[in-house]
Design a protein around this motif. Structure first.
Motif, PDB file in Angstrom:
ATOM      1  N   ILE A  59     -11.238 -40.827   2.192  1.00  0.00           N
ATOM      2  CA  ILE A  59     -11.543 -39.465   2.632  1.00  0.00           C
ATOM      3  C   ILE A  59     -10.833 -38.447   1.737  1.00  0.00           C
ATOM      4  O   ILE A  59     -11.318 -37.328   1.549  1.00  0.00           O
ATOM      5  CB  ILE A  59     -11.120 -39.264   4.103  1.00  0.00           C
ATOM      6  CG1 ILE A  59     -11.936 -40.202   5.012  1.00  0.00           C
ATOM      7  CG2 ILE A  59     -11.315 -37.819   4.548  1.00  0.00           C
ATOM      8  CD1 ILE A  59     -11.491 -40.189   6.458  1.00  0.00           C
ATOM      9  N   ALA A  60      -9.706 -38.844   1.173  1.00  0.00           N
ATOM     10  CA  ALA A  60      -8.944 -37.937   0.310  1.00  0.00           C
ATOM     11  C   ALA A  60      -9.785 -37.451  -0.868  1.00  0.00           C
ATOM     12  O   ALA A  60      -9.630 -36.318  -1.323  1.00  0.00           O
ATOM     13  CB  ALA A  60      -7.678 -38.622  -0.189  1.00  0.00           C
ATOM     14  N   GLY A  61     -10.677 -38.298  -1.372  1.00  0.00           N
ATOM     15  CA  GLY A  61     -11.527 -37.904  -2.486  1.00  0.00           C
ATOM     16  C   GLY A  61     -12.486 -36.789  -2.099  1.00  0.00           C
ATOM     17  O   GLY A  61     -12.622 -35.787  -2.821  1.00  0.00           O
ATOM     18  N   LEU A  62     -13.145 -36.946  -0.954  1.00  0.00           N
ATOM     19  CA  LEU A  62     -14.053 -35.908  -0.459  1.00  0.00           C
ATOM     20  C   LEU A  62     -13.278 -34.633  -0.128  1.00  0.00           C
ATOM     21  O   LEU A  62     -13.732 -33.515  -0.418  1.00  0.00           O
ATOM     22  CB  LEU A  62     -14.791 -36.416   0.779  1.00  0.00           C
ATOM     23  CG  LEU A  62     -15.758 -35.439   1.457  1.00  0.00           C
ATOM     24  CD1 LEU A  62     -16.846 -35.012   0.486  1.00  0.00           C
ATOM     25  CD2 LEU A  62     -16.367 -36.071   2.705  1.00  0.00           C
ATOM     26  N   GLN A  63     -12.114 -34.809   0.480  1.00  0.00           N
ATOM     27  CA  GLN A  63     -11.265 -33.661   0.821  1.00  0.00           C
ATOM     28  C   GLN A  63     -10.876 -32.880  -0.432  1.00  0.00           C
ATOM     29  O   GLN A  63     -10.900 -31.636  -0.442  1.00  0.00           O
ATOM     30  CB  GLN A  63     -10.009 -34.148   1.543  1.00  0.00           C
ATOM     31  CG  GLN A  63      -9.107 -33.030   2.050  1.00  0.00           C
ATOM     32  CD  GLN A  63      -7.800 -33.571   2.607  1.00  0.00           C
ATOM     33  OE1 GLN A  63      -7.199 -34.476   2.032  1.00  0.00           O
ATOM     34  NE2 GLN A  63      -7.372 -33.037   3.729  1.00  0.00           N
ATOM     35  N   LEU A  64     -10.554 -33.589  -1.501  1.00  0.00           N
ATOM     36  CA  LEU A  64     -10.158 -32.944  -2.751  1.00  0.00           C
ATOM     37  C   LEU A  64     -11.292 -32.084  -3.314  1.00  0.00           C
ATOM     38  O   LEU A  64     -11.067 -30.942  -3.735  1.00  0.00           O
ATOM     39  CB  LEU A  64      -9.742 -33.997  -3.779  1.00  0.00           C
ATOM     40  CG  LEU A  64      -9.308 -33.472  -5.147  1.00  0.00           C
ATOM     41  CD1 LEU A  64      -8.072 -32.594  -5.011  1.00  0.00           C
ATOM     42  CD2 LEU A  64      -9.037 -34.631  -6.104  1.00  0.00           C
ATOM     43  N   VAL A  65     -12.500 -32.620  -3.289  1.00  0.00           N
ATOM     44  CA  VAL A  65     -13.654 -31.876  -3.809  1.00  0.00           C
ATOM     45  C   VAL A  65     -13.876 -30.603  -2.996  1.00  0.00           C
ATOM     46  O   VAL A  65     -14.025 -29.504  -3.546  1.00  0.00           O
ATOM     47  CB  VAL A  65     -14.924 -32.750  -3.786  1.00  0.00           C
ATOM     48  CG1 VAL A  65     -16.153 -31.925  -4.131  1.00  0.00           C
ATOM     49  CG2 VAL A  65     -14.781 -33.922  -4.748  1.00  0.00           C
ATOM     50  N   ILE A  66     -13.892 -30.738  -1.660  1.00  0.00           N
ATOM     51  CA  ILE A  66     -14.140 -29.588  -0.777  1.00  0.00           C
ATOM     52  C   ILE A  66     -13.047 -28.544  -0.920  1.00  0.00           C
ATOM     53  O   ILE A  66     -13.325 -27.337  -1.053  1.00  0.00           O
ATOM     54  CB  ILE A  66     -14.251 -30.057   0.686  1.00  0.00           C
ATOM     55  CG1 ILE A  66     -15.506 -30.916   0.872  1.00  0.00           C
ATOM     56  CG2 ILE A  66     -14.290 -28.858   1.641  1.00  0.00           C
ATOM     57  CD1 ILE A  66     -15.616 -31.557   2.235  1.00  0.00           C
ATOM     58  N   PHE A  67     -11.797 -28.984  -0.924  1.00  0.00           N
ATOM     59  CA  PHE A  67     -10.677 -28.041  -0.989  1.00  0.00           C
ATOM     60  C   PHE A  67     -10.602 -27.332  -2.343  1.00  0.00           C
ATOM     61  O   PHE A  67     -10.249 -26.145  -2.409  1.00  0.00           O
ATOM     62  CB  PHE A  67      -9.361 -28.757  -0.697  1.00  0.00           C
ATOM     63  CG  PHE A  67      -9.096 -28.966   0.773  1.00  0.00           C
ATOM     64  CD1 PHE A  67     -10.091 -28.766   1.721  1.00  0.00           C
ATOM     65  CD2 PHE A  67      -7.844 -29.374   1.227  1.00  0.00           C
ATOM     66  CE1 PHE A  67      -9.861 -28.948   3.072  1.00  0.00           C
ATOM     67  CE2 PHE A  67      -7.588 -29.557   2.574  1.00  0.00           C
ATOM     68  CZ  PHE A  67      -8.599 -29.346   3.505  1.00  0.00           C
ATOM     69  N   LEU A  68     -10.910 -28.036  -3.434  1.00  0.00           N
ATOM     70  CA  LEU A  68     -10.877 -27.387  -4.744  1.00  0.00           C
ATOM     71  C   LEU A  68     -11.966 -26.321  -4.857  1.00  0.00           C
ATOM     72  O   LEU A  68     -11.740 -25.238  -5.419  1.00  0.00           O
ATOM     73  CB  LEU A  68     -11.046 -28.429  -5.856  1.00  0.00           C
ATOM     74  CG  LEU A  68      -9.817 -29.289  -6.171  1.00  0.00           C
ATOM     75  CD1 LEU A  68     -10.144 -30.305  -7.247  1.00  0.00           C
ATOM     76  CD2 LEU A  68      -8.623 -28.429  -6.592  1.00  0.00           C
TER      77      LEU A  68
ATOM     78  N   GLY B  69     -23.861 -45.004   3.465  1.00  0.00           N
ATOM     79  CA  GLY B  69     -24.429 -45.439   2.197  1.00  0.00           C
ATOM     80  C   GLY B  69     -23.386 -45.519   1.098  1.00  0.00           C
ATOM     81  O   GLY B  69     -23.379 -46.469   0.305  1.00  0.00           O
ATOM     82  N   VAL B  70     -22.493 -44.534   1.060  1.00  0.00           N
ATOM     83  CA  VAL B  70     -21.430 -44.535   0.043  1.00  0.00           C
ATOM     84  C   VAL B  70     -20.491 -45.715   0.254  1.00  0.00           C
ATOM     85  O   VAL B  70     -20.155 -46.445  -0.690  1.00  0.00           O
ATOM     86  CB  VAL B  70     -20.636 -43.212   0.084  1.00  0.00           C
ATOM     87  CG1 VAL B  70     -19.394 -43.310  -0.806  1.00  0.00           C
ATOM     88  CG2 VAL B  70     -21.518 -42.053  -0.363  1.00  0.00           C
ATOM     89  N   LEU B  71     -20.064 -45.923   1.498  1.00  0.00           N
ATOM     90  CA  LEU B  71     -19.132 -47.015   1.793  1.00  0.00           C
ATOM     91  C   LEU B  71     -19.750 -48.378   1.523  1.00  0.00           C
ATOM     92  O   LEU B  71     -19.059 -49.319   1.134  1.00  0.00           O
ATOM     93  CB  LEU B  71     -18.679 -46.923   3.260  1.00  0.00           C
ATOM     94  CG  LEU B  71     -17.804 -45.712   3.622  1.00  0.00           C
ATOM     95  CD1 LEU B  71     -17.547 -45.672   5.119  1.00  0.00           C
ATOM     96  CD2 LEU B  71     -16.490 -45.741   2.861  1.00  0.00           C
ATOM     97  N   ALA B  72     -21.066 -48.475   1.721  1.00  0.00           N
ATOM     98  CA  ALA B  72     -21.751 -49.756   1.514  1.00  0.00           C
ATOM     99  C   ALA B  72     -21.722 -50.187   0.046  1.00  0.00           C
ATOM    100  O   ALA B  72     -21.825 -51.383  -0.253  1.00  0.00           O
ATOM    101  CB  ALA B  72     -23.193 -49.654   1.998  1.00  0.00           C
ATOM    102  N   HIS B  73     -21.574 -49.209  -0.851  1.00  0.00           N
ATOM    103  CA  HIS B  73     -21.563 -49.522  -2.277  1.00  0.00           C
ATOM    104  C   HIS B  73     -20.150 -49.715  -2.822  1.00  0.00           C
ATOM    105  O   HIS B  73     -19.974 -49.928  -4.029  1.00  0.00           O
ATOM    106  CB  HIS B  73     -22.263 -48.405  -3.064  1.00  0.00           C
ATOM    107  CG  HIS B  73     -23.754 -48.386  -2.900  1.00  0.00           C
ATOM    108  ND1 HIS B  73     -24.379 -47.751  -1.833  1.00  0.00           N
ATOM    109  CD2 HIS B  73     -24.741 -48.947  -3.637  1.00  0.00           C
ATOM    110  CE1 HIS B  73     -25.687 -47.903  -1.940  1.00  0.00           C
ATOM    111  NE2 HIS B  73     -25.940 -48.624  -3.019  1.00  0.00           N
ATOM    112  N   LEU B  74     -19.171 -49.652  -1.942  1.00  0.00           N
ATOM    113  CA  LEU B  74     -17.789 -49.839  -2.368  1.00  0.00           C
ATOM    114  C   LEU B  74     -17.310 -51.241  -2.000  1.00  0.00           C
ATOM    115  O   LEU B  74     -17.753 -51.825  -1.006  1.00  0.00           O
ATOM    116  CB  LEU B  74     -16.889 -48.790  -1.704  1.00  0.00           C
ATOM    117  CG  LEU B  74     -17.190 -47.335  -2.079  1.00  0.00           C
ATOM    118  CD1 LEU B  74     -16.300 -46.385  -1.269  1.00  0.00           C
ATOM    119  CD2 LEU B  74     -16.980 -47.092  -3.565  1.00  0.00           C
ATOM    120  N   PRO B  75     -16.391 -51.790  -2.788  1.00  0.00           N
ATOM    121  CA  PRO B  75     -15.909 -53.161  -2.538  1.00  0.00           C
ATOM    122  C   PRO B  75     -14.886 -53.237  -1.403  1.00  0.00           C
ATOM    123  O   PRO B  75     -13.766 -53.724  -1.577  1.00  0.00           O
ATOM    124  CB  PRO B  75     -15.280 -53.537  -3.876  1.00  0.00           C
ATOM    125  CG  PRO B  75     -14.790 -52.248  -4.438  1.00  0.00           C
ATOM    126  CD  PRO B  75     -15.815 -51.219  -4.025  1.00  0.00           C
TER     127      PRO B  75
END
Length: 230
Positions: A156-165, A85-91
């Motif tokens: 994936i780096a964005g999700l990784q950043l949230v989880i790791f922080l 769903g997230v990827l579907a809303h990205l260009p």
């Protein structure tokens, strides 16, 4: 400042961009071979984590309990649906993206025992050396997978950043509650998940990896109870 966390996420982002830019120059056979190689490397890293175990029974119980909860909650299906769903809303073009493989890559970058252990160590002691080592591996891993999956790997780096922080700042609260033995069992549990990811990447066995993630929640309490009894 979480220098190691930022370095690791930057490595995934950069590797994804480089793989997207230069992946088209790699032959399909080369991409497939390299994917299998990185799957085997993940298995090797998982084994290295598992051998640090202090007590194997609570780790096994944690994996069983985690798998049971994951299956009940259908985590694999929910995560896959959410990412889609997230990827579907990205260009970006995701028409050729294999969501099974994508979920596996997300788990490798965001939920490996090595990575989580590195974040906890930096949060507790300020030492980013483990995450620096992981950054080098993740740079090339992201590069190879992005050659087949495209720019979605960089995201994936964005999700990784949230989880790791979140883990980094929680680590300061967890410090008084942990021991080296508990951390070793935690890392061993993460190692089991990393082995599962390697099996999946190498197409040896399609393990429902996301359904195993709750194991990481159970392992420290079970390890603590086990140590108090035995």
């Amino acid at each position: 400042m979480p220098v190691g966390v930022l370095c690791n996420c930057a490595a995934v982002f950069l590797g994804g961009l480089l793989g997207t830019a230069f992946g088209k120059h790699l032959k399909a056979e080369m991409k497939e071979t390299l994917t299998v190689v990185f799957g085997l490397a993940a298995i090797a890293n998982g084994v290295v984590s598992v051998i640090k175990v202090q007590a194997m029974p609570p780790v096994v119980m944690a994996v069983i309990a985690g798998a049971f909860l994951g299956e009940i909650l259908s985590l694999e299906r929910r995560v896959k649906s959410g990412l889609h769903g997230v990827l579907a809303h990205l260009p970006i073009n995701t028409s050729s993206l294999d969501m099974n493989e994508y979920v596996t890559i997300v788990a490798i970058f965001c939920a490996s025992g090595f990575g989580i252990y590195g974040v906890l160590m930096e949060g507790m002691s300020g030492d980013p050396s483990i995450l620096f080592s992981k950054s080098v591996m993740d740079l090339f891993t992201a590069l190879i997978f992005a050659g087949a999956m495209g720019v979605a790997v960089s995201l994936i780096a964005g999700l990784q950043l949230v989880i790791f922080l979140v883990l980094f700042f929680l680590a300061k609260l967890v410090v008084p509650l942990t021991t080296p033995e508990l951390l070793n069992d935690f890392m061993a549990c993460g190692g089991v998940l990393t082995i599962a990811a390697g099996l999946r990447v190498s197409k040896i066995k399609n393990v429902p990896l996301t359904n195993l993630l709750p194991s990481l929640i159970f392992v420290m309490p079970l390890s603590s109870v086990w140590a108090s009894i035995f």
